[in-house]
Scaffold this motif. Sequence first.
Motif, mmCIF file in Angstrom:
data_model
loop_
_atom_site.group_PDB
_atom_site.id
_atom_site.type_symbol
_atom_site.label_atom_id
_atom_site.label_comp_id
_atom_site.label_asym_id
_atom_site.label_seq_id
_atom_site.Cartn_x
_atom_site.Cartn_y
_atom_site.Cartn_z
ATOM 1 N N PRO A 12 44.880 42.720 47.245
ATOM 2 C CA PRO A 12 44.388 42.690 48.614
ATOM 3 C C PRO A 12 43.464 41.369 48.932
ATOM 4 O O PRO A 12 43.448 40.518 48.296
ATOM 5 N N TYR A 13 42.924 41.277 50.193
ATOM 6 C CA TYR A 13 42.291 40.221 50.801
ATOM 7 C C TYR A 13 41.032 40.224 49.839
ATOM 8 O O TYR A 13 40.395 40.963 49.475
ATOM 9 N N GLY A 14 40.729 38.885 49.497
ATOM 10 C CA GLY A 14 39.245 38.451 48.812
ATOM 11 C C GLY A 14 39.612 38.845 47.297
ATOM 12 O O GLY A 14 38.497 38.666 46.703
ATOM 13 N N TYR A 15 40.505 38.898 46.600
ATOM 14 C CA TYR A 15 40.794 38.841 45.330
ATOM 15 C C TYR A 15 41.468 37.613 44.842
ATOM 16 O O TYR A 15 42.264 36.852 45.371
ATOM 17 N N LEU A 16 41.120 37.069 43.729
ATOM 18 C CA LEU A 16 41.848 35.827 43.030
ATOM 19 C C LEU A 16 42.788 36.457 42.187
ATOM 20 O O LEU A 16 42.952 37.368 41.733
ATOM 21 N N SER A 17 44.003 35.593 42.299
ATOM 22 C CA SER A 17 45.011 35.934 41.358
ATOM 23 C C SER A 17 45.142 35.535 39.987
ATOM 24 O O SER A 17 45.938 34.851 39.429
ATOM 25 N N GLN A 18 43.924 36.083 39.314
ATOM 26 C CA GLN A 18 43.790 35.892 37.938
ATOM 27 C C GLN A 18 43.097 36.844 37.325
ATOM 28 O O GLN A 18 42.491 37.764 37.911
ATOM 29 N N PHE A 19 42.844 36.674 35.881
ATOM 30 C CA PHE A 19 42.241 37.910 35.067
ATOM 31 C C PHE A 19 40.990 37.517 34.523
ATOM 32 O O PHE A 19 40.137 38.419 34.297
ATOM 33 N N VAL A 20 40.621 36.384 34.328
ATOM 34 C CA VAL A 20 39.363 36.101 33.707
ATOM 35 C C VAL A 20 38.684 34.913 34.750
ATOM 36 O O VAL A 20 39.419 34.197 35.298
ATOM 37 N N ASN A 21 37.322 34.915 34.370
ATOM 38 C CA ASN A 21 36.380 34.018 35.186
ATOM 39 C C ASN A 21 36.585 32.729 34.744
ATOM 40 O O ASN A 21 35.795 32.840 33.465
ATOM 41 N N ASN A 22 37.073 31.631 35.000
ATOM 42 C CA ASN A 22 37.024 30.435 34.322
ATOM 43 C C ASN A 22 36.219 29.296 34.967
ATOM 44 O O ASN A 22 36.475 28.245 34.633
ATOM 45 N N GLY A 23 35.140 29.872 35.621
ATOM 46 C CA GLY A 23 34.158 28.782 36.117
ATOM 47 C C GLY A 23 32.884 29.526 36.768
ATOM 48 O O GLY A 23 32.789 30.677 36.887
ATOM 49 N N GLN A 24 31.973 28.660 36.638
ATOM 50 C CA GLN A 24 30.475 29.272 36.954
ATOM 51 C C GLN A 24 30.485 29.919 38.377
ATOM 52 O O GLN A 24 29.971 30.914 38.760
ATOM 53 N N LYS A 25 31.255 29.108 39.024
ATOM 54 C CA LYS A 25 31.121 29.349 40.900
ATOM 55 C C LYS A 25 31.661 30.744 40.968
ATOM 56 O O LYS A 25 31.432 31.150 41.925
ATOM 57 N N GLN A 26 32.638 31.068 40.013
ATOM 58 C CA GLN A 26 33.517 32.351 40.373
ATOM 59 C C GLN A 26 32.790 33.501 39.895
ATOM 60 O O GLN A 26 33.244 34.530 39.884
ATOM 61 N N LYS A 27 31.534 33.542 39.511
ATOM 62 C CA LYS A 27 30.987 34.604 38.919
ATOM 63 C C LYS A 27 30.834 36.023 39.896
ATOM 64 O O LYS A 27 31.038 36.957 39.511
ATOM 65 N N SER A 28 30.966 35.801 41.182
ATOM 66 C CA SER A 28 30.934 36.975 42.110
ATOM 67 C C SER A 28 32.331 37.362 42.569
ATOM 68 O O SER A 28 32.486 38.355 43.365
ATOM 69 N N LYS A 29 33.125 36.364 41.993
ATOM 70 C CA LYS A 29 34.684 36.638 42.557
ATOM 71 C C LYS A 29 35.313 37.941 42.166
ATOM 72 O O LYS A 29 35.113 38.271 41.084
ATOM 73 N N ARG A 30 36.211 38.482 42.772
ATOM 74 C CA ARG A 30 36.965 39.661 42.347
ATOM 75 C C ARG A 30 38.420 39.236 41.700
ATOM 76 O O ARG A 30 38.978 38.560 42.422
ATOM 77 N N LEU A 31 38.411 39.881 40.715
ATOM 78 C CA LEU A 31 39.954 39.741 39.784
ATOM 79 C C LEU A 31 40.817 40.777 39.802
ATOM 80 O O LEU A 31 40.446 41.831 40.233
ATOM 81 N N LEU A 32 41.927 40.505 39.409
ATOM 82 C CA LEU A 32 42.976 41.316 39.362
ATOM 83 C C LEU A 32 42.854 42.341 38.486
ATOM 84 O O LEU A 32 43.012 43.821 38.788
ATOM 85 N N GLY A 33 41.902 42.189 37.458
ATOM 86 C CA GLY A 33 41.797 43.202 36.651
ATOM 87 C C GLY A 33 40.802 44.306 36.878
ATOM 88 O O GLY A 33 40.710 45.438 36.425
#
Length: 195
Positions: A12-33
């Motif tokens: 979907p729109y708005g998701y990163l193509s990854q499973f783990v958060n690997n950066g402080q800036k990505q705390k609020s990002k939506r992940l595939l998991g």
Amino acid sequence: MNNNKHFKIYKPYGYLSQFVNNGQKQKSKRLLGELYDFPSGSMSIGRLDEKSEGLLLITTDGKISNYICSRGIEKEYYVQVDGSITDEAILALQNGVEIGFDGKKYMTNPCKAFKIKSVPNFPERSKKIRDDRHGPTSWISITLQEGKFRQVRKMTSAVGFPTLRLIRVRIGSIYLNQMGIGEIIEIDTPTITSH
């Protein structure tokens, strides 16, 4: 015995193509998991940026991931662009355009590109796209065998038609078909041919 698992998903729109958060800036990002309980060791094959949607393959087999990423497998995108795209712009995309990549100028390889005559029937995106009251839009197909960061978006901007919506519809011989946004299908070992 090979216990690897493989999936095709409509990212979907708005998701990163990854499973783990690997950066402080990505705390609020939506992940595939968040979409599914994928087995441990799952990785996406190639990436789609946060604002892009469509076909993403996920596997627990690193060899398959390397094979697809290194073999110049075709990836086809349907792109909604701002404006009524011209034949000249399509020709420029086919022949290769200059984009910025890693702070340098990069000439894209020749690729397949054409205007799609009728509007493709995709599910509505979660974030609204401006409508035709703000001027015309066009849909085009772009098929690449390379994949620089945000390449398709940079290419359409380079010819004067910024991308509004970007959906990957095919990786080699595997198609998105009529999948719904966020849908996940477990598949057998993907046999990927160039087309």
